[in-house]
Structure formats: C-alpha cells, structure tokens
Design a protein around this motif. Structure first.
Motif, PDB file in Angstrom:
ATOM      1  N   SER A 140     -12.004   5.231  -5.858  1.00  8.71           N
ATOM      2  CA  SER A 140     -12.083   6.668  -5.562  1.00  8.71           C
ATOM      3  C   SER A 140     -10.747   7.184  -5.046  1.00  8.71           C
ATOM      4  CB  SER A 140     -13.186   6.930  -4.538  1.00  8.71           C
ATOM      5  OG  SER A 140     -12.861   6.378  -3.274  1.00  8.71           O
ATOM      6  N   THR A 141     -10.057   6.356  -4.272  1.00  9.84           N
ATOM      7  CA  THR A 141      -8.728   6.759  -3.798  1.00  9.84           C
ATOM      8  C   THR A 141      -7.761   6.882  -4.963  1.00  9.84           C
ATOM      9  OG1 THR A 141      -9.124   5.647  -1.689  1.00  9.84           O
ATOM     10  CG2 THR A 141      -6.840   6.154  -2.245  1.00  9.84           C
ATOM     11  N   MET A 142      -7.731   5.861  -5.815  1.00 10.45           N
ATOM     12  CA  MET A 142      -6.832   5.894  -6.960  1.00 10.45           C
ATOM     13  C   MET A 142      -7.153   7.049  -7.905  1.00 10.45           C
ATOM     14  SD  MET A 142      -6.134   2.979  -9.848  1.00 10.45           S
ATOM     15  CE  MET A 142      -7.447   3.604 -10.902  1.00 10.45           C
ATOM     16  N   GLN A 319     -13.998  10.915  -3.012  1.00  8.67           N
ATOM     17  CA  GLN A 319     -13.913  10.023  -1.858  1.00  8.67           C
ATOM     18  C   GLN A 319     -15.304   9.644  -1.350  1.00  8.67           C
ATOM     19  OE1 GLN A 319     -10.770   8.888  -1.221  1.00  8.67           O
ATOM     20  NE2 GLN A 319     -10.538  10.146  -3.037  1.00  8.67           N
ATOM     21  N   VAL A 320     -16.202  10.617  -1.331  1.00  6.89           N
ATOM     22  CA  VAL A 320     -17.572  10.347  -0.879  1.00  6.89           C
ATOM     23  C   VAL A 320     -18.286   9.439  -1.878  1.00  6.89           C
ATOM     24  CG1 VAL A 320     -19.794  11.385  -0.302  1.00  6.89           C
ATOM     25  CG2 VAL A 320     -17.662  12.540   0.354  1.00  6.89           C
ATOM     26  N   ALA A 321     -18.196   9.784  -3.161  1.00  7.09           N
ATOM     27  CA  ALA A 321     -18.895   9.008  -4.194  1.00  7.09           C
ATOM     28  C   ALA A 321     -18.365   7.585  -4.263  1.00  7.09           C
ATOM     29  CB  ALA A 321     -18.751   9.701  -5.551  1.00  7.09           C
ATOM     30  N   GLY A 322     -17.053   7.419  -4.068  1.00  4.15           N
ATOM     31  CA  GLY A 322     -16.478   6.090  -4.118  1.00  4.15           C
ATOM     32  C   GLY A 322     -17.020   5.184  -3.034  1.00  4.15           C
ATOM     33  N   ARG A 323     -17.280   5.731  -1.877  1.00  4.85           N
ATOM     34  CA  ARG A 323     -17.859   4.940  -0.793  1.00  4.85           C
ATOM     35  C   ARG A 323     -19.357   4.693  -1.020  1.00  4.85           C
ATOM     36  NH1 ARG A 323     -13.388   7.159   0.590  1.00  4.85           N
ATOM     37  NH2 ARG A 323     -12.129   6.451   2.344  1.00  4.85           N
ATOM     38  N   LEU A 324     -20.031   5.688  -1.580  1.00  8.96           N
ATOM     39  CA  LEU A 324     -21.463   5.529  -1.826  1.00  8.96           C
ATOM     40  C   LEU A 324     -21.745   4.496  -2.912  1.00  8.96           C
ATOM     41  CD1 LEU A 324     -22.721   9.237  -1.685  1.00  8.96           C
ATOM     42  CD2 LEU A 324     -22.990   7.464   0.057  1.00  8.96           C
ATOM     43  N   PRO A 330     -25.116   2.711  -8.649  1.00  9.85           N
ATOM     44  CA  PRO A 330     -24.237   3.703  -9.293  1.00  9.85           C
ATOM     45  C   PRO A 330     -24.978   4.658 -10.215  1.00  9.85           C
ATOM     46  CG  PRO A 330     -23.914   1.518 -10.235  1.00  9.85           C
ATOM     47  CD  PRO A 330     -24.768   1.337  -9.030  1.00  9.85           C
ATOM     48  N   GLY A 331     -26.083   4.191 -10.822  1.00 12.03           N
ATOM     49  CA  GLY A 331     -26.805   5.065 -11.736  1.00 12.03           C
ATOM     50  C   GLY A 331     -27.285   6.344 -11.072  1.00 12.03           C
ATOM     51  N   ARG A 332     -27.765   6.240  -9.837  1.00 14.39           N
ATOM     52  CA  ARG A 332     -28.255   7.433  -9.134  1.00 14.39           C
ATOM     53  C   ARG A 332     -27.112   8.379  -8.807  1.00 14.39           C
ATOM     54  NH1 ARG A 332     -32.529   4.709  -4.800  1.00 14.39           N
ATOM     55  NH2 ARG A 332     -33.829   3.641  -6.354  1.00 14.39           N
ATOM     56  N   ILE A 333     -25.976   7.836  -8.410  1.00 11.57           N
ATOM     57  CA  ILE A 333     -24.827   8.680  -8.058  1.00 11.57           C
ATOM     58  C   ILE A 333     -24.304   9.413  -9.286  1.00 11.57           C
ATOM     59  CG2 ILE A 333     -22.451   8.623  -7.197  1.00 11.57           C
ATOM     60  CD1 ILE A 333     -23.326   6.130  -5.567  1.00 11.57           C
ATOM     61  N   VAL A 334     -24.173   8.687 -10.404  1.00 18.52           N
ATOM     62  CA  VAL A 334     -23.637   9.297 -11.629  1.00 18.52           C
ATOM     63  C   VAL A 334     -24.588  10.359 -12.167  1.00 18.52           C
ATOM     64  CG1 VAL A 334     -23.002   8.830 -14.023  1.00 18.52           C
ATOM     65  CG2 VAL A 334     -22.234   7.286 -12.218  1.00 18.52           C
ATOM     66  N   GLY A 372     -17.388  16.485 -11.659  1.00 15.61           N
ATOM     67  CA  GLY A 372     -16.414  15.543 -12.205  1.00 15.61           C
ATOM     68  C   GLY A 372     -16.090  14.426 -11.234  1.00 15.61           C
ATOM     69  N   GLY A 373     -15.899  14.778  -9.963  1.00 19.05           N
ATOM     70  CA  GLY A 373     -15.592  13.775  -8.954  1.00 19.05           C
ATOM     71  C   GLY A 373     -16.738  12.821  -8.700  1.00 19.05           C
ATOM     72  N   GLY A 374     -17.950  13.289  -8.890  1.00 18.25           N
ATOM     73  CA  GLY A 374     -19.113  12.451  -8.661  1.00 18.25           C
ATOM     74  C   GLY A 374     -19.566  11.676  -9.873  1.00 18.25           C
ATOM     75  N   THR A 375     -18.877  11.858 -11.003  1.00 16.55           N
ATOM     76  CA  THR A 375     -19.314  11.206 -12.237  1.00 16.55           C
ATOM     77  C   THR A 375     -18.308  10.190 -12.772  1.00 16.55           C
ATOM     78  OG1 THR A 375     -20.610  13.139 -12.894  1.00 16.55           O
ATOM     79  CG2 THR A 375     -20.027  11.583 -14.623  1.00 16.55           C
ATOM     80  N   MET A 376     -17.069  10.622 -13.011  1.00 19.27           N
ATOM     81  CA  MET A 376     -16.162   9.792 -13.810  1.00 19.27           C
ATOM     82  C   MET A 376     -15.684   8.526 -13.106  1.00 19.27           C
ATOM     83  SD  MET A 376     -14.087  12.416 -16.261  1.00 19.27           S
ATOM     84  CE  MET A 376     -13.677  13.651 -15.047  1.00 19.27           C
ATOM     85  N   MET A 377     -15.182   8.658 -11.880  1.00 13.36           N
ATOM     86  CA  MET A 377     -14.701   7.455 -11.221  1.00 13.36           C
ATOM     87  C   MET A 377     -15.834   6.500 -10.841  1.00 13.36           C
ATOM     88  SD  MET A 377     -11.939   5.932 -10.835  1.00 13.36           S
ATOM     89  CE  MET A 377     -10.880   7.297 -11.300  1.00 13.36           C
ATOM     90  N   PRO A 378     -16.995   6.978 -10.346  1.00 15.47           N
ATOM     91  CA  PRO A 378     -18.115   6.043 -10.148  1.00 15.47           C
ATOM     92  C   PRO A 378     -18.545   5.352 -11.440  1.00 15.47           C
ATOM     93  CG  PRO A 378     -18.506   8.050  -8.903  1.00 15.47           C
ATOM     94  CD  PRO A 378     -17.300   8.309  -9.760  1.00 15.47           C
ATOM     95  N   THR A 379     -18.460   6.061 -12.567  1.00 11.22           N
ATOM     96  CA  THR A 379     -18.805   5.442 -13.851  1.00 11.22           C
ATOM     97  C   THR A 379     -17.833   4.314 -14.177  1.00 11.22           C
ATOM     98  OG1 THR A 379     -19.777   7.485 -14.705  1.00 11.22           O
ATOM     99  CG2 THR A 379     -19.071   5.857 -16.326  1.00 11.22           C
ATOM    100  N   MET A 380     -16.525   4.548 -13.993  1.00 12.06           N
ATOM    101  CA  MET A 380     -15.535   3.504 -14.253  1.00 12.06           C
ATOM    102  C   MET A 380     -15.732   2.315 -13.314  1.00 12.06           C
ATOM    103  SD  MET A 380     -11.999   5.605 -14.920  1.00 12.06           S
ATOM    104  CE  MET A 380     -11.814   6.744 -16.288  1.00 12.06           C
ATOM    105  N   THR A 381     -16.040   2.596 -12.054  1.00 16.12           N
ATOM    106  CA  THR A 381     -16.274   1.522 -11.092  1.00 16.12           C
ATOM    107  C   THR A 381     -17.455   0.665 -11.520  1.00 16.12           C
ATOM    108  OG1 THR A 381     -15.423   2.913  -9.306  1.00 16.12           O
ATOM    109  CG2 THR A 381     -16.710   0.995  -8.670  1.00 16.12           C
TER     110      THR A 381
END
Length: 457
Positions: A140-142, A319-324, A330-334, A372-381
């Motif tokens: 999430s930071t990156m 930042q929030v999604a990355g920690r969650l 991850p499915g629920r967050i995305v 966008g912030g809550g979808t793309m980076m959590p998906t990659m993670t």
C-alpha cells in the motif's frame, strides 16, 4: 542480508524508496498530455505526430515488461532495478534536450524501455523484503506512486509549460531519480542466489511486437476516434503474434511468461479483477478532465486541480486497505472497493448532463479515487501473496503488463466511444453516456473478484 532477516522498519523504508521510483514512471505517463498542443507549436509539427510523444512511451513501457522476470533471474532484482532507473534517467535527459519532434519521440521510447521494468521489479523486491503478514502494508505504501503519479501529472505539467519550460517536464526526473539510485544502493538488500534461465528469444520476438502492435492499433484508433483498415490490421497482426506466443509457451520449458501461474486460482482472479478495473478506472481519469474543459470551460491546469480529490482519496484509502488486507480476507476488501468505485462513477455521471454543482462532482470524484485505492493494490497483494518466492518476479511482471495494457487500451477504446457520442450529443451528455459505459466495465470486475479469498487462511 537476506530477505528473511530484513527488519520490518527496513521493509517500509524500502517501500518508500520504491514510491519515488513509481512516481517517476507514473508522472511521465500523463505529464506530457497537457503539453501536446504547446509541443506542436514549438516544433512546427502536426498534432497527430506529436501524439507519438505519448504513444511511443506507452508502447515501449508495455513491450519491455515481458523480459522482466528473465532479467531478474539472470542479473538480480537490485541490479535490474538500478539499470532500469538509469536508462529512464538517460532518456529523460535526452528528451529534455530534444532538438526536433523526431528526437523527442525517440528519447521518449528510451524512457519507456527503462520505465517499463521499474514497477514489476519493485513488486518483486518488496515481496521478497516484506515479512509474512506485512506485504499488504508495504504494498500500500509503494502503491502511492502508482495512482498519485498519473493523477498529479497533468497539474504539474500544466504549471511547468505555462510558467517554466516544457523541457523541465523531463529534467524534473533527474533529482528524483538520483535520490532513488542513492537510496537503493544504500538500502536495498543484495540479491539472493540467481536462478538464470535461457531467454526465450523466439517468444520475445512474438510477444513484445505483438503487444506493441495491439497497443498501437487501439491507441491510434482511440486518438482519431475511428479504427481504419491499418489500425485494424495492426490489431489483428498483434493478436496473431500474441496467440503464437501463447501456443509456444504451453510446450517449451522456460517460456517468457509462465502460464502455469494461472493455475493458481487466486492469481488468475487477481489478474482478471485488475484488468477490468484498471481499464475502467484509468479510462475515467481520461474522461474527467475532458468534462471540466469541454463542458465547463475550465483550463487544463484547473481541470487537473479538480481531479486532485481522486488522488487524495486513493492515496489515503490505499494505506488503510493495505493494512486491512494483512488482517482480513482480501476478497471482502476488494469487493467493497469496487462497489465504492462504481457508486462514485454513477454519481459523477448522474450530474453531467444537468451541470451539477461542483461540490457534488468533487464528492463523486473522491469516491472514484477511494474505490481505486481500495481495489487495485489489495488485488495485486492478494495475487502475489500466494506465489512461491521463485515465481514472484514472473507474477509481478504479469501484473505489471496487465495493468499497463488495461489502462492504455481502456483509455483508447473510451476515446472512440466518446468521439462517437460527441458527434451526436452535447459534451455533458456525451461524456455522461461514456461514463455509464465505464461504470459498467468496472462493475464487471466484481465477477473475478468473487473468486478472491473471502476467508482468512
């Protein structure tokens, strides 16, 4: 120091360094867009020719990504990252010193060849450095550079063109890039034992030109609002080359892209989610400033400023999604991120034809960024977290390639749709109709996202 002994704080510092690298490539994807008219006047060149300053960079960016996994195995992630940044900076210096439109386009291609490797190699470095259970936070930071760089590019580019010089759009990369190189030399861990394998040269000669031809046909068709026989031929030829590569990759031992990655259900679901969402999300970022300019009469700089809430929303929620994503499935967050993004797009579209108030539009813009912030980076993670370490580079390269192709092709196709709508309707109505298509495209990302884990392992 090996990846297993890196302190948690060091992994976060590495992520911050990688943010700067992401800003470099992200800015240069969009910073030139607002300067195309100025460059046409500066060099006395047709606008269609000047458009290759953007197209050439995008083509090179996508074409070089397939060799990333091989290069990391052959030379090491740290060396490849430093070399990629070096090539990007060399292209930046030369682009800033360009003497005609041909030289500028050529040096932008050189920039793209360096920039295309930066993000997938960054993901590889971070995945190896982050401790178990900390990958989402570090990613999430990156990811700040991935989303904020492209969104801030038009604002910064407009100011530099108006107040300083167009050359500083490229010279600006030098201090940032120098800081990245110095920090990487000091902080990045040495490479683990290399796993070299033969370069699939025939596959490279099919995949990279094939991707370039597809991207060329779609992008040029989008720029002109029409797919001519030549652009369609380029797309068909490109698809044939990519199809040939896929057939070859199934039967050889070391393909350029490991198709076995898609046997991993989570990885395949992540790729599908990212492809659909990125094409719609970055397409919406293309439409948004156009609305403010065409329907509201705002300047390019003002239009760029009006989409800043999207950058802020995406950066904060990332930042929030990355920690969650390290603590919850991850499915629920995305799924939540996609739902918020679709809501924002529908809210934005609902106000266009009636010239809604700016406060209402800005709320919708913020929701789009939050989605966008809550979808793309959590998906990659989620997609990379289940891969074994020796396949992280290959998986990161696939995700980087999918993201680049989806954003470029989504923008180009929506350009064609918008051109057709503008011919029949007023700007506000035309963009509204196109935005509804974007919302539908993003909503389709819900289908593969349903296959992401919704239970914590």
């Amino acid at each position: 120091m090996t990846t297993q002994t890196i302190p948690r704080s060091r992994a976060q510092v590495i992520a911050l360094v990688l943010v700067l690298g992401g800003v470099l490539t992200g800015l240069d994807m969009t910073i030139v867009n607002v300067a195309l008219k100025h460059l046409a006047t500066e060099f006395g060149a047709p606008l269609a020719t000047v458009g290759w300053v953007v197209t050439g960079y995008t083509l090179a960016l996508a074409a070089v990504i397939p060799v990333t996994a091989w290069a990391v195995g052959r030379f090491g992630a740290r060396r490849v990252y430093l070399a990629a940044v070096g090539v990007f900076l060399l292209g930046s210096v030369l682009a800033g010193a360009a003497w005609d439109i041909g030289s500028l386009i050529g040096f932008r291609v050189l920039q793209g060849l360096g920039g295309g490797m930066i993000m997938p190699v960054s993901m590889t470095i971070l995945a190896r450095a982050a401790a178990p259970g900390e990958l989402g936070k570090a990613m999430s930071t990156m990811g700040l550079g991935v989303l904020i760089g492209p969104l801030s590019g038009p604002v910064l580019g407009g100011w530099l063109v108006d107040e300083v010089s167009w050359r500083w759009m490229f010279f600006l990369n030098l201090p940032i890039g120098a800081a990245v190189v110095l920090l990487a030399l000091r902080l990045f861990p040495p490479d683990d034992a290399l796993t070299p394998r033969r370069l699939d040269l025939p596959g490279l000669l099919m995949l990279s030109p094939g991707l370039a031809l597809v991207l060329y046909g779609v992008t040029v068709g989008g720029e002109h609002g029409d797919f001519t026989a030549w652009t369609l031929l380029a797309i068909v030829a490109g698809l044939a080359l990519v199809g040939g590569f896929l057939m070859r990759a199934k039967v050889i031992r070391d393909p350029l892209i490991d198709l076995g990655l898609f046997r991993d259900r989570v990885f395949a679901a992540g790729v599908g989610t990212l492809a659909l969402y990125a094409s719609g999300y970055f397409g919406s970022m293309f439409l948004m400033p156009l609305y403010f300019q065409l329907a509201r009469g705002e300047s390019a700089t003002a239009a760029g400023l009006l989409i800043i809430p999207a950058a802020l929303g995406s950066g904060l929620i990332m930042q929030v999604a990355g920690r969650l994503v390290d603590r919850f499935p991850p499915g629920r967050i995305v799924l939540t991120g996609i739902a918020v993004g679709v809501t924002g797009m529908l809210a934005f579209a609902a106000q266009l034809a009636m010239d809604g108030p700016y406060w209402g539009l800005l709320i919708a813009v913020t929701l789009i960024g939050v989605g966008g912030g809550g979808t793309m980076m959590p998906t990659m993670t989620a997609a990379t977290r289940t891969l074994p370490p020796d396949r992280t580079a290959a998986g990161s390269a696939v995700l980087g390639l999918v993201s680049a192709l989806a954003s470029a092709s989504g923008t180009a196709v929506l350009s064609v749709v918008l051109t057709a709508n503008l011919a029949a309707s007023a700007p506000g109505t035309a963009i509204q109709q196109t935005y509804l298509l974007v919302a539908g495209l993003v909503a389709c990302a819900l289908l593969p996202a349903l296959m992401l884990p919704r239970r914590q392992p």
